[in-house]
Write an enzyme that holds these catalytic residues in place. Structure first.
Site, PDB file in Angstrom:
ATOM      1  N   PRO A   2       0.742  -1.244   0.000  1.00 60.60           N
ATOM      2  CA  PRO A   2       0.000   0.000   0.000  1.00 60.60           C
ATOM      3  C   PRO A   2       0.778   1.304   0.000  1.00 60.60           C
ATOM      4  O   PRO A   2       1.072   1.852   1.057  1.00 60.60           O
ATOM      5  CB  PRO A   2      -0.819  -0.094   1.300  1.00 60.60           C
ATOM      6  CG  PRO A   2      -0.048  -1.041   2.168  1.00 60.60           C
ATOM      7  CD  PRO A   2       1.061  -1.610   1.370  1.00 60.60           C
ATOM      8  N   GLU A   3       1.034   1.867  -1.137  1.00 56.22           N
ATOM      9  CA  GLU A   3       1.392   3.276  -1.235  1.00 56.22           C
ATOM     10  C   GLU A   3       0.291   3.913  -2.073  1.00 56.22           C
ATOM     11  O   GLU A   3      -0.658   3.221  -2.442  1.00 56.22           O
ATOM     12  CB  GLU A   3       2.777   3.449  -1.873  1.00 56.22           C
ATOM     13  CG  GLU A   3       3.901   2.858  -1.003  1.00 56.22           C
ATOM     14  CD  GLU A   3       5.301   3.078  -1.554  1.00 56.22           C
ATOM     15  OE1 GLU A   3       5.588   4.191  -2.004  1.00 56.22           O
ATOM     16  OE2 GLU A   3       6.086   2.133  -1.538  1.00 56.22           O
ATOM     17  N   LYS A  55      -2.573   7.538   2.499  1.00 56.14           N
ATOM     18  CA  LYS A  55      -2.780   6.092   2.400  1.00 56.14           C
ATOM     19  C   LYS A  55      -4.004   5.656   3.195  1.00 56.14           C
ATOM     20  O   LYS A  55      -4.269   4.457   3.310  1.00 56.14           O
ATOM     21  CB  LYS A  55      -1.535   5.363   2.910  1.00 56.14           C
ATOM     22  CG  LYS A  55      -0.262   5.686   2.124  1.00 56.14           C
ATOM     23  CD  LYS A  55       0.980   5.131   2.802  1.00 56.14           C
ATOM     24  CE  LYS A  55       2.234   5.687   2.155  1.00 56.14           C
ATOM     25  NZ  LYS A  55       3.441   5.375   2.950  1.00 56.14           N
ATOM     26  N   ARG A 247      14.986   1.891   6.821  1.00 59.91           N
ATOM     27  CA  ARG A 247      14.509   1.149   5.649  1.00 59.91           C
ATOM     28  C   ARG A 247      15.611   1.188   4.596  1.00 59.91           C
ATOM     29  O   ARG A 247      16.370   2.143   4.520  1.00 59.91           O
ATOM     30  CB  ARG A 247      13.264   1.802   5.051  1.00 59.91           C
ATOM     31  CG  ARG A 247      12.430   2.615   6.007  1.00 59.91           C
ATOM     32  CD  ARG A 247      11.461   1.767   6.776  1.00 59.91           C
ATOM     33  NE  ARG A 247      10.677   0.903   5.914  1.00 59.91           N
ATOM     34  CZ  ARG A 247       9.509   1.234   5.394  1.00 59.91           C
ATOM     35  NH1 ARG A 247       9.027   2.422   5.633  1.00 59.91           N
ATOM     36  NH2 ARG A 247       8.848   0.389   4.656  1.00 59.91           N
TER      37      ARG A 247
END
Length: 257
Positions: A2-3, A55, A247
């Site tokens: 989900p972006e 989002k 990340r």
DNA sequence: ACAATATCCTGCGAGC
DNA sequence: TGCTCGCAGGATATTG
């Protein structure tokens, strides 16, 4: 999943089969989601619309808003009752046409809750939500001003939802790769030309992904994210990887400056 | 103001 | 085969 483009794809996939249907039942499988509002207050209500902010997904029923956030592994699917219920189904809404809206979320990091309409924009993640990158009022001038006010790395800024809405680790990498800008560059150290390129490519990458319903099979070869030991799609040099904000960022030291 | 870190979860593949 | 470890497209609170 989900972006921004993925959330758009989820919404457009289910929209037509939701609008106008009533909620005739609610099954909560993950007790952490079991609130009175979710269990009973939306019962019998008609679904009026579904939209997105960053989002976050907003499902509007009469007077109430069902808020979803898919986080890492969430998904919304519409199935017939007899169809197999995925193992990680956390919530099921029975619809008046006999079908079911299912919230599936393997890692259970996602959000599903009910708030009064007027409280939607007050939920914590939305109070400081940044501008929508694809909206008409997200101009280059406003982007430039916002960049100048920050001192973080550009990758951090792109992933920061209060800076700009909807971009995560993958699209952040792809936008920077297409822009020829290294993820470690400081926001306030970009040249005017770089800022313009970044603005243009941000919209280009997101628009392209949306146009393909976030199904990137045809575009994958132009992507850099996740290609450990992979080669740059442009120059063939080995891709580089480093951690930013915990990340991994993937980039090409040669093509990105 | 920003970066780094831990946290919420579960499952997968790599390496031993 | 079975174990541990690191990692996963996110957001947030805490600490430095």
């Amino acid at each position: 999943m989900p972006e921004l483009p993925d959330v758009e794809a989820v919404i457009s996939r289910i929209r037509e089969r939701l609008i106008g249907r009533s909620i005739t039942g609610v099954k909560v499988f993950d007790m952490r989601l079991a609130t009175p509002a979710l269990s009973s207050h939306i019962y019998g209500k008609r679904i009026r619309g579904i939209s997105r902010r960053g989002k976050y997904i907003r499902l509007s029923v009469d007077g109430l808003t069902l808020v979803f956030h898919l986080r890492m592994t969430g998904d919304l699917v519409i199935k017939n009752p007899e169809e197999h219920t995925a193992k990680h189904t956390r919530l099921e809404l029975l619809l008046s046409d006999g079908r079911e809206l299912r919230f599936v979320d393997q890692r259970r990091l996602g959000v599903a809750k009910v708030v009064p309409d007027e409280d939607f924009s007050k939920i914590p993640g939305l109070v400081r939500m940044g501008p929508e990158p694809l909206s008409g009022d997200f101009t280059f001038e406003s982007f430039k001003t916002r960049l100048g006010k920050r001192r973080s790395t550009i990758k951090s800024a792109l992933m920061n939802q209060s800076f700009v809405a909807g971009i995560g680790n993958i699209y952040g990498d792809e936008i920077l790769f297409q822009s020829g800008i290294r993820p470690t560059r400081k926001t306030n150290g970009l040249t005017d030309k770089e800022m313009r390129t970044l603005y243009r490519k941000m919209r280009y990458v997101l628009n392209t992904a949306c146009a393909h319903n976030a199904d990137l099979r045809g575009l994958r070869r132009w992507f850099v994210h996740g290609r450990t030991k992979g080669r740059c799609p442009k120059c063939g040099a080995g891709l580089d990887r480093l951690r930013i904000q915990g990340r991994y960022s993937y980039f090409c030291m040669h093509c990105q400056r």
